[in-house]
Each structure stands twice: as C-alpha cells, then as structure tokens.
Design a protein around this motif. Sequence first.
Motif, PDB file in Angstrom:
ATOM      1  N   MET A 224       0.843  -1.167   0.000  1.00  0.00           N
ATOM      2  CA  MET A 224       0.000   0.000   0.000  1.00  0.00           C
ATOM      3  C   MET A 224       0.891   1.234   0.000  1.00  0.00           C
ATOM      4  SD  MET A 224      -2.916   0.888   2.741  1.00  0.00           S
ATOM      5  CE  MET A 224      -2.698   2.434   3.533  1.00  0.00           C
ATOM      6  N   LYS A 225       0.789   2.044  -1.016  1.00  0.00           N
ATOM      7  CA  LYS A 225       1.608   3.238  -1.111  1.00  0.00           C
ATOM      8  C   LYS A 225       0.845   4.426  -0.548  1.00  0.00           C
ATOM      9  CE  LYS A 225       4.291   1.798  -5.055  1.00  0.00           C
ATOM     10  NZ  LYS A 225       4.756   2.123  -6.377  1.00  0.00           N
ATOM     11  N   VAL A 226       1.353   4.975   0.542  1.00  0.00           N
ATOM     12  CA  VAL A 226       0.779   6.165   1.159  1.00  0.00           C
ATOM     13  C   VAL A 226       1.911   7.047   1.631  1.00  0.00           C
ATOM     14  CG1 VAL A 226      -1.370   5.077   1.908  1.00  0.00           C
ATOM     15  CG2 VAL A 226       0.598   5.034   3.399  1.00  0.00           C
ATOM     16  N   PRO A 227       1.680   8.345   1.688  1.00  0.00           N
ATOM     17  CA  PRO A 227       2.715   9.227   2.213  1.00  0.00           C
ATOM     18  C   PRO A 227       3.034   8.869   3.664  1.00  0.00           C
ATOM     19  CG  PRO A 227       1.007  10.486   1.102  1.00  0.00           C
ATOM     20  CD  PRO A 227       0.527   9.075   1.191  1.00  0.00           C
ATOM     21  N   ALA A 228       4.292   8.888   4.019  1.00  0.00           N
ATOM     22  CA  ALA A 228       4.721   8.484   5.351  1.00  0.00           C
ATOM     23  C   ALA A 228       4.324   9.481   6.432  1.00  0.00           C
ATOM     24  CB  ALA A 228       6.231   8.295   5.360  1.00  0.00           C
ATOM     25  N   ASN A 229       3.963  10.701   6.058  1.00  0.00           N
ATOM     26  CA  ASN A 229       3.698  11.725   7.062  1.00  0.00           C
ATOM     27  C   ASN A 229       2.219  11.843   7.451  1.00  0.00           C
ATOM     28  OD1 ASN A 229       2.888  12.763   4.640  1.00  0.00           O
ATOM     29  ND2 ASN A 229       3.835  14.759   4.915  1.00  0.00           N
ATOM     30  N   LEU A 230       1.366  10.932   6.998  1.00  0.00           N
ATOM     31  CA  LEU A 230      -0.036  10.995   7.381  1.00  0.00           C
ATOM     32  C   LEU A 230      -0.216  10.493   8.803  1.00  0.00           C
ATOM     33  CD1 LEU A 230      -1.966   9.671   4.250  1.00  0.00           C
ATOM     34  CD2 LEU A 230      -1.789  12.011   5.061  1.00  0.00           C
ATOM     35  N   PRO A 231      -1.129  11.121   9.574  1.00  0.00           N
ATOM     36  CA  PRO A 231      -1.410  10.619  10.918  1.00  0.00           C
ATOM     37  C   PRO A 231      -2.036   9.221  10.857  1.00  0.00           C
ATOM     38  CG  PRO A 231      -2.502  12.734  10.525  1.00  0.00           C
ATOM     39  CD  PRO A 231      -1.874  12.302   9.240  1.00  0.00           C
ATOM     40  N   ALA A 232      -1.871   8.478  11.924  1.00  0.00           N
ATOM     41  CA  ALA A 232      -2.353   7.099  11.983  1.00  0.00           C
ATOM     42  C   ALA A 232      -3.849   7.000  11.683  1.00  0.00           C
ATOM     43  CB  ALA A 232      -2.042   6.506  13.349  1.00  0.00           C
TER      44      ALA A 232
ATOM     45  N   ALA B 213      -0.148  -3.080   5.761  1.00  0.00           N
ATOM     46  CA  ALA B 213       0.606  -3.859   4.770  1.00  0.00           C
ATOM     47  C   ALA B 213       0.402  -5.346   5.007  1.00  0.00           C
ATOM     48  CB  ALA B 213       2.086  -3.501   4.835  1.00  0.00           C
ATOM     49  N   LYS B 214       0.360  -5.743   6.267  1.00  0.00           N
ATOM     50  CA  LYS B 214       0.137  -7.147   6.613  1.00  0.00           C
ATOM     51  C   LYS B 214      -1.254  -7.615   6.160  1.00  0.00           C
ATOM     52  CE  LYS B 214      -0.196 -10.100  10.666  1.00  0.00           C
ATOM     53  NZ  LYS B 214      -0.174 -10.120  12.135  1.00  0.00           N
ATOM     54  N   LEU B 215      -2.242  -6.734   6.302  1.00  0.00           N
ATOM     55  CA  LEU B 215      -3.597  -7.082   5.857  1.00  0.00           C
ATOM     56  C   LEU B 215      -3.661  -7.257   4.345  1.00  0.00           C
ATOM     57  CD1 LEU B 215      -5.866  -4.771   8.028  1.00  0.00           C
ATOM     58  CD2 LEU B 215      -5.596  -7.241   8.209  1.00  0.00           C
ATOM     59  N   GLY B 216      -2.911  -6.465   3.622  1.00  0.00           N
ATOM     60  CA  GLY B 216      -2.897  -6.560   2.166  1.00  0.00           C
ATOM     61  C   GLY B 216      -3.778  -5.522   1.504  1.00  0.00           C
TER      62      GLY B 216
ATOM     63  N   PRO C 161      -6.903  -3.793  -0.121  1.00  0.00           N
ATOM     64  CA  PRO C 161      -8.334  -3.900   0.162  1.00  0.00           C
ATOM     65  C   PRO C 161      -9.095  -4.751  -0.857  1.00  0.00           C
ATOM     66  CG  PRO C 161      -7.612  -1.676   0.567  1.00  0.00           C
ATOM     67  CD  PRO C 161      -6.450  -2.400  -0.065  1.00  0.00           C
ATOM     68  N   GLU C 162      -8.735  -4.634  -2.120  1.00  0.00           N
ATOM     69  CA  GLU C 162      -9.417  -5.409  -3.159  1.00  0.00           C
ATOM     70  C   GLU C 162      -9.240  -6.912  -2.926  1.00  0.00           C
ATOM     71  OE1 GLU C 162      -7.235  -2.928  -3.707  1.00  0.00           O
ATOM     72  OE2 GLU C 162      -8.575  -1.355  -4.421  1.00  0.00           O
ATOM     73  N   ASP C 163      -8.053  -7.303  -2.463  1.00  0.00           N
ATOM     74  CA  ASP C 163      -7.789  -8.709  -2.173  1.00  0.00           C
ATOM     75  C   ASP C 163      -8.573  -9.180  -0.947  1.00  0.00           C
ATOM     76  OD1 ASP C 163      -6.037  -8.705  -4.340  1.00  0.00           O
ATOM     77  OD2 ASP C 163      -4.265  -8.368  -3.075  1.00  0.00           O
ATOM     78  N   LEU C 164      -8.679  -8.322   0.063  1.00  0.00           N
ATOM     79  CA  LEU C 164      -9.474  -8.665   1.251  1.00  0.00           C
ATOM     80  C   LEU C 164     -10.930  -8.910   0.880  1.00  0.00           C
ATOM     81  CD1 LEU C 164      -8.360  -6.177   4.073  1.00  0.00           C
ATOM     82  CD2 LEU C 164      -7.934  -8.631   3.933  1.00  0.00           C
ATOM     83  N   VAL C 165     -11.478  -8.021   0.073  1.00  0.00           N
ATOM     84  CA  VAL C 165     -12.880  -8.146  -0.330  1.00  0.00           C
ATOM     85  C   VAL C 165     -13.086  -9.383  -1.179  1.00  0.00           C
ATOM     86  CG1 VAL C 165     -14.734  -7.070  -1.680  1.00  0.00           C
ATOM     87  CG2 VAL C 165     -13.382  -5.687  -0.098  1.00  0.00           C
ATOM     88  N   ALA C 166     -12.174  -9.629  -2.086  1.00  0.00           N
ATOM     89  CA  ALA C 166     -12.285 -10.832  -2.934  1.00  0.00           C
ATOM     90  C   ALA C 166     -12.280 -12.093  -2.082  1.00  0.00           C
ATOM     91  CB  ALA C 166     -11.158 -10.861  -3.955  1.00  0.00           C
ATOM     92  N   ALA C 167     -11.444 -12.124  -1.047  1.00  0.00           N
ATOM     93  CA  ALA C 167     -11.404 -13.298  -0.158  1.00  0.00           C
ATOM     94  C   ALA C 167     -12.705 -13.402   0.633  1.00  0.00           C
ATOM     95  CB  ALA C 167     -10.208 -13.187   0.772  1.00  0.00           C
ATOM     96  N   GLU C 168     -13.271 -12.280   1.031  1.00  0.00           N
ATOM     97  CA  GLU C 168     -14.531 -12.275   1.777  1.00  0.00           C
ATOM     98  C   GLU C 168     -15.692 -12.759   0.903  1.00  0.00           C
ATOM     99  OE1 GLU C 168     -17.393 -11.580   4.813  1.00  0.00           O
ATOM    100  OE2 GLU C 168     -15.238 -11.963   4.833  1.00  0.00           O
ATOM    101  N   ARG C 169     -15.637 -12.372  -0.346  1.00  0.00           N
ATOM    102  CA  ARG C 169     -16.713 -12.725  -1.265  1.00  0.00           C
ATOM    103  C   ARG C 169     -16.721 -14.224  -1.489  1.00  0.00           C
ATOM    104  NH1 ARG C 169     -16.440 -11.246  -7.374  1.00  0.00           N
ATOM    105  NH2 ARG C 169     -14.813 -12.707  -7.005  1.00  0.00           N
TER     106      ARG C 169
END
Length: 77
Positions: free
Chosen positions: A1-9, A64-67, A69-77
């Motif tokens: 997952m590519k996100v800027p490192a300076n975003l708050p949690a 990153a460990k979760l992976g 989102p599209e992959d999570l949803v596909a697994a849920e489906r």
Amino acid sequence: MKVPANLPADRLILEYLSRVAAAGNRQLPKGRRMAFVSATRNRIWREIGPGGTADPDRVQDVLAKLGEPEDLVAAER
C-alpha cells in the motif's frame, strides 16, 4: 500500500477503510459490506494494540500485513 509516510495514523486507517468500502461496493451487498468494513476496522485496532492512539509506522505495518483492500474483499466474497 503506497501512502505518504507523514499521514497521521487515524488518517491512514480511514483511507484504508475507504478503499475497503469502495472495493466492497463493487463486490458485496450493502449489509455485508458494512459488516465487513466494521470487522476490518476492529481487526486493525486489535492488531495495533491498546492505547487509543497509534504510531503511523505501526499502522502502515498492520495495513501492509492485511494486504490490498481489493484482495481482502475478494477473499470475503
């Protein structure tokens, strides 16, 4: 997952959950999608651990460990 490192949690989590909801919108019925997003949010906070606030680096590691989102949803489906 590519996100800027300076975003708050909290912002990192919100953006990730928004992506989960968007992916679910295409693949899951509304009630199931809402439950899945809620379960994913709870899973993230369990992984982060107690404390109420989280370190952005820790959050990025958990997401990153979760992976993707599209992959999570596909697994849920």
